[in-house]
Structure formats: C-alpha cells, structure tokens
Design an enzyme around this catalytic site. Structure first.
Site, short mmCIF file in Angstrom:
data_model
loop_
_atom_site.label_atom_id
_atom_site.label_comp_id
_atom_site.label_asym_id
_atom_site.label_seq_id
_atom_site.Cartn_x
_atom_site.Cartn_y
_atom_site.Cartn_z
N SER A 188 -1.52 -2.17 8.60
CA SER A 188 -2.33 -2.39 9.79
C SER A 188 -3.69 -2.94 9.39
O SER A 188 -4.04 -2.97 8.20
CB SER A 188 -2.51 -1.08 10.57
OG SER A 188 -3.15 -0.11 9.74
N THR B 76 15.33 -3.35 11.01
CA THR B 76 14.84 -4.00 12.22
C THR B 76 16.02 -4.55 12.99
O THR B 76 17.19 -4.33 12.63
CB THR B 76 13.88 -5.15 11.87
OG1 THR B 76 14.63 -6.23 11.30
CG2 THR B 76 12.80 -4.70 10.89
N VAL C 193 1.00 -14.38 2.37
CA VAL C 193 2.20 -14.96 2.97
C VAL C 193 1.81 -15.65 4.27
O VAL C 193 1.20 -15.05 5.16
CB VAL C 193 3.28 -13.89 3.22
CG1 VAL C 193 4.49 -14.50 3.93
CG2 VAL C 193 3.70 -13.27 1.89
N CYS D 106 -7.64 6.88 3.15
CA CYS D 106 -8.11 8.15 3.69
C CYS D 106 -9.13 8.81 2.76
O CYS D 106 -9.79 9.78 3.14
CB CYS D 106 -6.94 9.09 3.94
SG CYS D 106 -5.87 9.33 2.51
N ASP E 197 -18.61 6.64 21.05
CA ASP E 197 -17.19 6.55 21.43
C ASP E 197 -17.09 6.43 22.94
O ASP E 197 -17.94 6.96 23.67
CB ASP E 197 -16.42 7.80 20.97
CG ASP E 197 -14.93 7.56 20.96
OD1 ASP E 197 -14.37 7.28 19.88
OD2 ASP E 197 -14.29 7.65 22.03
N ALA F 142 8.58 -0.71 7.23
CA ALA F 142 8.12 0.68 7.10
C ALA F 142 6.60 0.72 7.16
O ALA F 142 5.92 -0.28 6.90
CB ALA F 142 8.59 1.27 5.77
N THR G 270 0.87 -1.17 0.00
CA THR G 270 0.00 0.00 0.00
C THR G 270 0.91 1.22 0.00
O THR G 270 1.72 1.37 -0.89
CB THR G 270 -0.98 -0.04 1.19
OG1 THR G 270 -1.67 -1.30 1.16
CG2 THR G 270 -2.04 1.04 1.07
N HIS G 271 0.82 2.10 1.00
CA HIS G 271 1.62 3.33 0.96
C HIS G 271 3.12 3.04 1.08
O HIS G 271 3.91 3.37 0.19
CB HIS G 271 1.19 4.27 2.09
CG HIS G 271 -0.25 4.65 2.02
ND1 HIS G 271 -0.83 5.15 0.87
CD2 HIS G 271 -1.23 4.62 2.95
CE1 HIS G 271 -2.10 5.40 1.10
NE2 HIS G 271 -2.37 5.08 2.36
N THR H 280 6.13 -4.41 4.78
CA THR H 280 5.25 -3.25 4.69
C THR H 280 3.81 -3.76 4.72
O THR H 280 3.00 -3.47 3.83
CB THR H 280 5.53 -2.44 3.42
OG1 THR H 280 5.65 -3.33 2.29
CG2 THR H 280 6.83 -1.66 3.54
N THR H 281 3.52 -4.54 5.75
CA THR H 281 2.25 -5.23 5.86
C THR H 281 1.14 -4.35 6.43
O THR H 281 -0.02 -4.78 6.51
CB THR H 281 2.40 -6.48 6.73
OG1 THR H 281 3.20 -6.16 7.88
CG2 THR H 281 3.09 -7.58 5.96
#
Length: 462
Positions: free
Chosen positions: A115, A272, A81, A44, A179, A280, A11-12, A112-113
C-alpha cells in the site's frame, strides 16, 4: 521446463512468499521486482526509531537481497514495474538507476505491491517538511527534519499517528494532533477507551485538534509553516501525514477482480480471479471474520500469513486462509491497549444488532502488593456471539486480545467465554479470570433483557 515466477514488491507479504516459494520449489526461477533499495522493512517500527527506542534502523529489516540470493532468488532492486499483461503473462519494468527497460515473462505472478499513504490533493501539499510515513526513506527523512523542528503537526489519529506523537513528545517537541473524527483511534476503540487515551495525550502536553478537516497548508521559503483546517489554523515547522493507506494495485486494474477501493479480491488460497495471478498483503482485501465479508485491513500480521500461504498454494490449493479479526495493539505512554473484531460503533454502522458490556476489574487479587485497573469491553450479538472486544490497562493485558480473537474466529458466545478454562495464579490473575468475568457480565445483561421482553403486559381494570 523450469517454472518461472515473478514477484512484484518485497516487504512483508513479498518476503514471506519468496522464502516459502524458494523452499518448496528450489528448481523454480524466482525473480523479485522491487522499486526501493531495500526489502522487508518493518514500517511499524518507524516511531520506535524516531523516538530513539530502536537506535539502529538496520534492526527493522528482517531480510535482504543477499539472503534471497542464497535461496536462488534473483532480486532486481530499484526496478519499477510499468505494465503487466496477465493474458500474455508478460511484464515491463524500468531500472531506476540506469533507465534501462526490462521485459520479462512468467508462469505465475505474485502481486505483493503493498500500500501507499493517501496524499490529499490540496493547496500547499507540495511544500517542504510535509512528510509521509511508510518506508525506510520516510523514516530517515522524518528523523532528519525533526531535528530542526520544534513544533510538529501529525495529521491522522490512528495507530501510526499516535505512535509518532508519543515519540515526538518524548523528544521534547511541541505536538499538535489533527483528525476529522472527534476522538483518537476511533477505528479501533469505542468512546470509553478513546476518552482515556485523549486525556492521557493532553496531560502529556499534546494539543488535540479533533473533529476538523485539513483544508490546506501555507508556507514560507518553500517550507510549511501553517496547517489550515475547517476549524482554525495551526502554526507548525513540520507535518507528518498519517491519514491512511490505499492498495498499490494500479498495474492490475481491469485485469483481476477488486473492491471499489482497489484492493485485490483473493480466494482462501490467495488466488485472484486469474488462476495464474496470486496476491497477498496490503494490496489485497481479506475475509473479515466478524462479518464474513471481504474488507481492506492492511496489517503486517495479515501480510505475512497471506504471503506464506502463497508459497504453500502456488500450484495446488492445500492450506486455506482462515480470515482475520483485525487484531491489533498499541502502547500509549503508560497504557497498554488492544482490540479485536468490531467496535460497537462499527457494528452499529454495519447495521448489526449488537449489545455491549464494559467492566472495570483489577488484574490480580487485592491482597497482592500491587494491582492495576483493567478496562474490558465485549461487543456481541443477541445470541451471545462475540464480534468484538477491547482492553486497556497500565498493566500489560494485551495478550487477552489474542484470546478474544480466537473466540471471535471460532464464533464463540459470551456464555462459552464465561466458563471456558483459564488458569489461576495470584501473580497473574484472579480465580475468576478477567475474561470469564466479562463473559458473566454479558450473560447477566442478556438474561435481564430477555426477562424484560418476556414480561406479560399489565392489564388495567376499570
């Protein structure tokens, strides 16, 4: 010998890393493993698409497998994976379309997995019309199901939740916002700002259900129709969960150093604790400059910077990461809101001894035909070092948060902010720039408190 690089997730951070690796190491063999059927989706922008501001969701992608192929990158889409062995430098993946198992090896691994939304384990969570909000598939589901829903409940009053609430209200939906905090956007803003934001939401017809925790859901015919909380229940046709994210790092647990919550710890060069594994983006912790400590701050801005640095530092540490202030902004109906660094509440919770000033000023001279109120808050330590700031106005003054982010990054004081050089032009500002004025007010507060401390004790004479 050809350098083999495996990139997990695209992604990013992954897209930024792959493009920079391909540019700097054109002879390398780069393989991307991505479990989705697309890459580089700007999550976003989901609320903008839901609200009809962005008509074509295709515009929310800024790369694709074809572009990466032109760079010489092999992109294995729909490949999940399953396992990584960092000692053996191997991985196993499954093709989600064919079921085929793939084994591969690498010289360098880039994690770069990202969230994934937090999904609470509670009664009724499996009911239909309870939606997540993260990827392209979620965006399509939300839009499709919202068409037939009149009353939508959003759980989580962070930025994503707030943006969705506005989008649904613009579509004429009845909206309830739940919330567990007693104010909206409490992670980013202090009470002076959240009270205004909450008032705006209520005036726009949003039902606020704050200071309560969701306990579960009830439904009929397999679809949700009620949200149960610690303080009442709410009828609904659809629920969107926006209660936060957790790093997707299970594949490396026990193999590299992490924060207790699972965010991978990286050094200033994105390495790491294993020298051949770089990471990242949302899967990582970042250096939070206001405190100097590692923190989990999943933002697209952090991700693209970190991914770019992976490419630059893949074999040799060259360019250092500069940390983050967690700078962010949101548009709430007619309001423009931005923050950087620590809120007063966060600083006090961290045990910091801070002071604050909040000023209200017009954005440009009163002799101009129009002008708008601006609310600015500075959070600073006893020596004047700025650690946080917030700004809110119907005029777009959000770029001031970027300026204040630089101030925090450079450990500037309110004394320096008071007299730093800004231009003056009546179309845009006053002779004393808004930020100068905030700095002066903070200086005055410090002087007043120093004077009170320095006053000698009075001696009573009998």
């Amino acid at each position: 010998m050809t350098l083999k690089i495996a990139v997990i997730g695209c992604t990013h951070a992954g897209t930024a890393a792959v493009k920079n690796i391909a540019a700097q190491y054109p002879q390398a063999q780069v393989t991307v493993y991505e479990r989705n059927d697309n890459i580089s989706f700007l999550s976003c922008g989901i609320a903008l698409h839901v609200g009809g501001v962005v008509k074509d969701a295709g515009g929310l992608f800024y790369s694709n497998p074809e572009e990466l192929a032109q760079l010489g990158v092999l992109t294995r889409m729909r490949h999940d994976v399953l396992a990584i062995d960092v000692k053996a430098k191997t991985l196993k993946a499954r093709n989600l379309d064919t079921g085929e198992l793939v084994e591969d090896n690498y010289d360098k691994l880039v994690m770069t997995t990202g969230s994934w939304p937090i999904i609470p384990q509670m009664e009724g969570i499996e009911l239909g019309n309870i939606q997540l909000c993260k990827n392209y598939g979620h965006a399509r589901e939300i839009i499709a199901r919202a068409n037939d829903a009149q009353h939508i409940t959003v759980i989580g009053a962070g930025y994503i939740g707030i943006e969705l609430v506005e989008a649904f209200r613009d579509q004429g939906k009845e909206v309830t916002l739940i919330d567990n905090m007693d104010s909206v956007m409490a992670k980013y803003l202090d009470r002076e700002f959240t009270d205004l934001a909450g008032k705006e939401l209520q005036e726009r017809g949003v039902q606020l259900a704050l200071g309560r925790t969701v306990k579960g859901f009830e439904g009929e015919d397999g679809k949700v129709n009620k949200v149960l909380t610690t303080n009442g229940s709410f009828d609904t046709d659809m629920v969107v969960l926006c209660i936060g994210f957790r790093p997707g790092t299970d594949l490396l647990k026990g193999q590299v150093d992490m924060l207790p919550g699972g965010a991978i710890l990286v050094d200033d060069y994105m390495r790491t604790s294993n020298p051949d594994v770089m990471a990242a983006g949302d899967s990582c912790a970042v250096r939070y400059n206001p405190t100097g400590k590692a923190a989990y701050i999943p933002l697209a801005t952090n991700a693209v910077r970190m991914g770019t640095l992976v490419g630059m530092n893949l074999l040799t540490p060259i360019v250092r990461y500069q940390g983050t202030q967690g700078t962010s902004a949101i548009k709430l109906f007619d309001w423009n809101i931005a923050s950087t660094g620590m809120t007063e509440a966060a600083a006090l919770a961290a045990g910091m001894n801070v002071k604050t000033i909040t000023i209200q000023e017009n954005n440009r001279p009163e002799f101009m035909p129009t002008y708008e109120d601006v609310l600015v808050k500075l959070v600073f330590e006893n020596d004047g070092r700025i650690v946080g700031a917030q700004i809110m106005s119907r005029a777009d003054m959000t770029q001031a948060a970027n300026t204040l982010s630089v101030c925090i990054h450079n450990r500037m004081t309110v004394q320096e902010l008071a007299f730093v050089d800004f231009f003056f032009q009546p179309h845009y500002n006053k002779p004393w720039n808004l930020l100068n004025t905030a700095g002066l007010a903070a200086m005055a507060l410090l002087r007043e408190q120093q004077a009170q401390t320095a006053q000698p004790a009075k001696v009573e004479v009998a």
